[in-house]
Design an enzyme around this catalytic site. Structure first.
Site, PDB file in Angstrom:
ATOM      1  N   ASP A 133       7.409  -5.960 -10.087  1.00 57.79           N
ATOM      2  CA  ASP A 133       6.420  -5.303  -9.143  1.00 57.79           C
ATOM      3  C   ASP A 133       4.926  -5.489  -9.860  1.00 57.79           C
ATOM      4  O   ASP A 133       4.665  -6.616  -9.839  1.00 57.79           O
ATOM      5  CB  ASP A 133       6.635  -3.708  -9.089  1.00 57.79           C
ATOM      6  N   GLY A 143       0.597  -1.305  -0.152  1.00 54.80           N
ATOM      7  CA  GLY A 143       0.007  -0.088  -0.011  1.00 54.80           C
ATOM      8  C   GLY A 143       0.854   1.178   0.020  1.00 54.80           C
ATOM      9  O   GLY A 143       2.151   1.251   0.318  1.00 54.80           O
ATOM     10  N   GLU A 188       9.801   3.502  -0.365  1.00 51.09           N
ATOM     11  CA  GLU A 188       9.219   3.848  -1.618  1.00 51.09           C
ATOM     12  C   GLU A 188       8.638   5.189  -1.433  1.00 51.09           C
ATOM     13  O   GLU A 188       7.373   5.575  -1.419  1.00 51.09           O
ATOM     14  CB  GLU A 188       8.041   3.020  -1.868  1.00 51.09           C
ATOM     15  N   HIS A 218       7.388  -3.697   1.827  1.00 53.17           N
ATOM     16  CA  HIS A 218       7.782  -2.484   1.181  1.00 53.17           C
ATOM     17  C   HIS A 218       8.276  -1.388   2.365  1.00 53.17           C
ATOM     18  O   HIS A 218       7.717  -1.174   3.192  1.00 53.17           O
ATOM     19  CB  HIS A 218       6.612  -1.861   0.619  1.00 53.17           C
TER      20      HIS A 218
HETATM   21 ZN   LIG Z   1       5.281  -3.459  -4.651  1.00 55.39          ZN
END
Ligand SMILES: [Zn+2]
Length: 477
Positions: A382, A269, A303, A300
């Site tokens: 991804d 998310g 990012e 994750h």
């Molecule tokens: Zn991802």
């Protein structure tokens, strides 16, 4: 192939003939010579054939190309007899329509529950006109123009929500992914794939063990086995949800009970949204670790556009793989830790980072700095379906921007397998197979003269998609 534009070296401004012929004795020299003399099409063909280890960062739903989804969801034999409808026509003015509603695709049960006034706006997927079908397909991927992040997080996912609960379709699409990866010599796929929340055509939940058995049976079918791709899954949890902590506990228990296929857990998310910051989950993971034997975490983190300590905080959660790590470069203490440690791998996703605006200019991506200062890294796709790209596109991007050596390419593939969450004996078998594939590749393109190797590339038929066509004008027939 239709491309013999100019040698790649000229496009790069490098001089030809810089490689002494004696260097071709080892494959590193031959590879360098090939990259200097190959046309863009030849270079792409060479990289298509390179054994690539594994894709460790892959979202099974986002990995599906529109065309695959269409083929599966309009064939009752592939989608469990389901019928899909998509919102293709609006009775109100287009400027009054919520963009997430355009081409939102739903299952028959949901369609039947619509108010009579809404039904005329929906079209059975198989009944779309050619133009609608093209626009529907394009609505599920990023064009590279405009605000990719909003388009991706807010618009694309809601359009496929109604498809992702169909177990036969999701499983069939997984096998499509395996076929495509197998063709470009990816040997291992560790994808985020969940069978919880699947619904039958009558809208009733599919019992979890029944769903697991369905997937297991499909993966044992000859066409899935013939791909040569070993598959393992991660469960994932949307980090920003109010009940994300209990979802983590649920997912943890699921993985712990299905360790032969599910090998890890991820948090997903949008990270810069504020509610899903890593330290929120520290006590949750600690209490889970007190109850279960070791369970691998790939999470994750990093990012992000600006500096923060999310990667550090994610390591504290127990993660041994970091998804993206784009802003790790802005956190020197944590970067030093990863450069010295060697235990944690950063899953790099170049095309994703470009299209979502985390690294709009990929030549400034931190990937080469990580790679060349001792941080274990690998290349991943991804949500490749939404970029309409493949793993070769990631390698082509890296080789053309950062002039990877053969040793570095080999190390990327090896790191992806060595850091996979597959069972130790599976990992060992994958690494052994990778070594064999490398030897065969080196023998094939290292034999004879460089001209012979370039000629051999003419027989390669890479499968490319719109990303390669749009970005580099690369298309093969
Ligand atoms: Zn991802």
């Amino acid at each position: 192939m239709n491309l013999r534009i100019q040698p790649f070296a000229i496009a790069l401004g490098l001089s030809l003939g810089a490689v002494p012929s004696s260097e071709a004795a080892d494959f590193g020299g031959r590879f360098r010579e090939l990259t200097l003399r190959a046309s863009p099409g030849e270079l792409y063909s060479l990289l298509y054939e390179v054994p690539k280890g594994g894709d460790l960062h892959n979202h099974s739903d986002g990995a599906n190309r529109s065309e695959w989804i269409y083929a599966v969801c309009t064939d009752p034999a592939l989608c469990g007899g389901e019928t899909f409808y998509t919102r293709a026509r609006f009775t109100s003015p287009a400027d009054a329509v919520d963009p997430t509603q355009l081409f939102r695709t739903i299952r028959r049960k949901a369609y039947e529950g619509l108010p009579a006034s809404d039904k005329p706006e929906y079209v059975e997927l198989s009944a779309l006109s050619a133009d609608e079908r093209r626009r529907w397909a394009d609505s599920l991927r990023l064009s590279g123009a405009g605000d990719g992040r909003t388009e991706f997080f807010a618009h694309l996912w809601p359009r496929i929500d109604g498809i992702t609960t169909c177990l036969p379709a999701a499983t069939e699409l997984l096998v499509e992914s395996m076929k495509a990866f197998g063709a470009e010599h990816v040997g291992y796929l560790e994808t985020q794939f969940s069978v919880e929340g699947m619904l039958g055509n009558d809208g009733a939940p599919v019992p979890t063990e029944q769903a697991v058995a369905f997937v297991r049976a499909r993966l044992a079918q000859p066409d899935a086995v013939a791909t040569g791709v070993t598959v393992r899954f991660q469960e994932n949890v949307v980090r920003s949800e109010p009940d994300a902590e209990s979802e983590v506990a649920r997912a943890y228990a699921f993985v712990a009970a299905h360790r032969d296929l599910w090998v890890g857990l991820n948090l997903v998310g949008i990270e810069d949204e504020g509610h899903g910051y890593p330290s929120r989950f520290l006590s949750t993971f600690r209490s889970l670790r007190a109850r279960y034997p070791t369970l691998a975490l790939s999470i994750h983190a990093g990012e992000m556009d600006g500096p923060d300590h999310h990667v550090r905080d994610t390591l504290l959660l127990g993660a041994t793989r970091i998804g993206h790590g784009v802003n790790l470069i802005q956190d020197p203490d944590t970067l030093l830790l990863l450069q010295q440690g060697g235990r944690v791998l950063v899953e790099v996703n170049l095309i994703s980072n470009r299209l979502l605006g985390y690294a709009p200019d990929l030549s400034r991506h931190p990937f080469p700095e990580y790679l060349r200062t001792g941080v274990p890294v690998c290349l991943n796709t991804d949500d490749r379906g939404m970029w309409d790209s493949n793993m070769t596109d990631e390698y082509y991007t890296a080789v053309t921007l950062f002039h990877l050596s053969w040793a570095e390419i080999v190390e990327l593939g090896r790191a992806s397998l060595a850091h996979s969450f597959a069972q130790p004996e599976v990992r060992a078998a994958l690494l052994a197979r990778y070594s064999g594939q490398l030897s065969a590749f080196e023998a094939r393109f290292g034999a004879g003269t460089t001209e012979d190797a370039l000629r051999a590339l003419a027989t390669v038929r890479p499968v490319t998609y719109t990303y390669a066509r749009r970005t580099w004008g690369l298309e093969f027939r």
